[in-house]
Scaffold this motif. Sequence first.
Motif, PDB file in Angstrom:
ATOM      1  N   ARG A 154      -2.123  12.509  -0.510  1.00  4.38           N
ATOM      2  CA  ARG A 154      -2.033  11.107  -0.980  1.00  4.38           C
ATOM      3  C   ARG A 154      -0.904  10.356  -0.296  1.00  4.38           C
ATOM      4  O   ARG A 154      -0.656   9.180  -0.615  1.00  4.38           O
ATOM      5  CB  ARG A 154      -1.777  11.077  -2.494  1.00  4.38           C
ATOM      6  CG  ARG A 154      -2.878  11.673  -3.323  1.00  4.38           C
ATOM      7  CD  ARG A 154      -2.393  11.803  -4.765  1.00  4.38           C
ATOM      8  NE  ARG A 154      -2.187  10.505  -5.397  1.00  4.38           N
ATOM      9  CZ  ARG A 154      -1.086  10.129  -5.996  1.00  4.38           C
ATOM     10  NH1 ARG A 154      -0.046  10.937  -6.044  1.00  4.38           N
ATOM     11  NH2 ARG A 154      -0.990   8.945  -6.542  1.00  4.38           N
ATOM     12  N   ASP A 155      -0.202  11.048   0.603  1.00  7.50           N
ATOM     13  CA  ASP A 155       1.011  10.438   1.179  1.00  7.50           C
ATOM     14  C   ASP A 155       0.755   9.089   1.843  1.00  7.50           C
ATOM     15  O   ASP A 155       1.501   8.130   1.646  1.00  7.50           O
ATOM     16  CB  ASP A 155       1.645  11.398   2.187  1.00  7.50           C
ATOM     17  CG  ASP A 155       2.309  12.552   1.447  1.00  7.50           C
ATOM     18  OD1 ASP A 155       2.368  12.460   0.194  1.00  7.50           O
ATOM     19  OD2 ASP A 155       2.742  13.513   2.095  1.00  7.50           O
ATOM     20  N   LEU A 156      -0.357   9.054   2.620  1.00 12.14           N
ATOM     21  CA  LEU A 156      -0.645   7.807   3.345  1.00 12.14           C
ATOM     22  C   LEU A 156      -0.884   6.656   2.378  1.00 12.14           C
ATOM     23  O   LEU A 156      -0.368   5.554   2.538  1.00 12.14           O
ATOM     24  CB  LEU A 156      -1.878   7.987   4.232  1.00 12.14           C
ATOM     25  CG  LEU A 156      -1.601   8.554   5.614  1.00 12.14           C
ATOM     26  CD1 LEU A 156      -2.897   8.748   6.371  1.00 12.14           C
ATOM     27  CD2 LEU A 156      -0.665   7.639   6.407  1.00 12.14           C
ATOM     28  N   GLN A 157      -1.665   6.988   1.330  1.00  8.62           N
ATOM     29  CA  GLN A 157      -1.965   5.954   0.325  1.00  8.62           C
ATOM     30  C   GLN A 157      -0.702   5.487  -0.382  1.00  8.62           C
ATOM     31  O   GLN A 157      -0.470   4.290  -0.559  1.00  8.62           O
ATOM     32  CB  GLN A 157      -2.932   6.503  -0.725  1.00  8.62           C
ATOM     33  CG  GLN A 157      -4.337   6.649  -0.197  1.00  8.62           C
ATOM     34  CD  GLN A 157      -5.185   7.514  -1.114  1.00  8.62           C
ATOM     35  OE1 GLN A 157      -4.717   8.006  -2.137  1.00  8.62           O
ATOM     36  NE2 GLN A 157      -6.420   7.718  -0.715  1.00  8.62           N
ATOM     37  N   LEU A 158       0.127   6.505  -0.743  1.00 11.95           N
ATOM     38  CA  LEU A 158       1.357   6.138  -1.460  1.00 11.95           C
ATOM     39  C   LEU A 158       2.245   5.267  -0.588  1.00 11.95           C
ATOM     40  O   LEU A 158       2.844   4.290  -1.051  1.00 11.95           O
ATOM     41  CB  LEU A 158       2.115   7.401  -1.893  1.00 11.95           C
ATOM     42  CG  LEU A 158       1.449   8.188  -3.019  1.00 11.95           C
ATOM     43  CD1 LEU A 158       2.282   9.408  -3.383  1.00 11.95           C
ATOM     44  CD2 LEU A 158       1.257   7.311  -4.254  1.00 11.95           C
ATOM     45  N   GLU A 159       2.272   5.629   0.693  1.00 11.97           N
ATOM     46  CA  GLU A 159       3.110   4.857   1.620  1.00 11.97           C
ATOM     47  C   GLU A 159       2.579   3.428   1.728  1.00 11.97           C
ATOM     48  O   GLU A 159       3.346   2.455   1.708  1.00 11.97           O
ATOM     49  CB  GLU A 159       3.096   5.517   2.992  1.00 11.97           C
ATOM     50  CG  GLU A 159       4.249   5.049   3.850  1.00 11.97           C
ATOM     51  CD  GLU A 159       4.149   5.597   5.257  1.00 11.97           C
ATOM     52  OE1 GLU A 159       3.879   6.807   5.385  1.00 11.97           O
ATOM     53  OE2 GLU A 159       4.309   4.813   6.195  1.00 11.97           O
TER      54      GLU A 159
END
Length: 470
Positions: A154-159
């Motif tokens: 989910r890192d990209l989304q969170l970023e």
Amino acid sequence: MKRTKVISFRLPLIVCLLTCGLLYCFSYLIESSFEKFSIQQNVSELNSVISSIERELIYFSPNDNRDELFQNLLLILTGHHHLFVYIIDESGKVLYRTRGPNLAVALKPANLEKIITEHGTTISNLNKSSYRIAASRVIVENDKHYTTIVAVGRDLQLEFITRLRNGLGLLIAISCVLALIGSFISIYYTQKPINRLIKKIEKINLKRLNYRIPTSSVPTKYISLVRAFNKMLNRMEDVFQRQRNFTADIAHEMRTPITNLTTQTQIVLNNARSTEEYREILYSNLEEYEKMSQMISDMLFLAQADNHQLVPNLIDIDLVSMLTMMCDYFEPLTDEKNITFNLEGNCSHIQGDKLMLGRAISNILSNAIRYTPQNEVITITLSQTSVKRVKIIIANPGEKIDSRHLPHLFDRFYRVDESRHRNGTSGAGIGLAIVKSIIQTHKGTIFVESDDRSTRFIINLPTAISPHNH
Ligand SMILES: Nc1ncnc2c1ncn2[C@@H]1O[C@H](COP(=O)(O)OP(=O)(O)OP(=O)(O)O)[C@@H](O)[C@H]1O
Ligand SMILES: [Mg+2]
């Protein structure tokens, strides 16, 4: 001054808060819908991968060749980025795992069971990265089963969400500042012409009462305000002017008889006189004193009318008999000029103050007699215009009064022909002012018309005055 300052701060603040609130709601909506969308995307990706893997596992037996399974799994995972799979059998032995986080330690056993039974997902953080995790169990033979754990990063989304949030925050801050500055500027420019107007108004004083604010110097939206203000100045100037004239006129009217009396007294004192001569002079002085006293009482009467202190002593009056009596009273004067009165019409009784109304009518009659040529007729017409109103018209033939004088005839000390006054044929010019006050005290109206035929004073009176009016 203080009040305008409060307003000029309050308004921008309200605009700023509104902008801020509106943009905050807007960005909250954007952020939450993106979050929902990404959750849906993750969940559907996880579900589709899990169901594909389940299909493979259902037909797989532990004795089968694993290479084929691995190849099929690889095919399933192709095209999925940041997706991690972990398949274990019932004894916890790893059947298959992709490179990446160890998903076996990501979940507590109880948690894992919960996800499996509820077909749900959970979020877990591993090695500073966040994952959404789903799991399922496939029973292959009697006691054997495979547990599949799938995780998507989910890192990209969170970023992206963080960046979006920061961007929107910055947008809100900039918009608020701009709204604040914008409303300050607009208030400044709106207030500028008003401040200019205030400065102009502040310069107006009693000496500059003739000053009028030019409408060309104000914005269109304030033109009607300025016009109303200028009209108010007109009225004020008129009142002040009349007040000034009034004072000057009183002084003038008083000075003449007093000067006469002083001069006469000085002359008399210069030489010794006989008793008879003194008596004669004192009689002539008495006439002047009476005139002055009459004028002073007239002034007092007008002052009372101005202060609404005139309270009519209301009684029933028979106008016909009252007017007949007045005509008789003036007989000596009319006989002198061979003038006759013609009383026409009829009307019922009215309520009024007999002394006041008598005074008003005798003022008009004495004027009429003064300006009627010899051998002419003064006509008094009485009529009942309605149940509640009567009309009295006093018409006398004579020189026409120029129409420019008519609106001022009831003003104090106003005389049409000043030179006539000098000849001593006219009075002080307050007779008609008193008449008007009396008629107004009776809630009636009076106006004058004049043409080559005659001059007519038209009085309208109510037959009864309600006591509440006083
Ligand atoms: N019937 C009339 N015909 C022509 N002019 C009139 C008539 N009545 C009044 N006027 C004019 O109106 C002016 C004002 O009248 P008003 O009765 O107020 O004053 P006055 O008669 O001059 O003085 P005062 O009544 O105080 O003795 C008069 O000076 C006169 O010029
Ligand atoms: Mg008069």
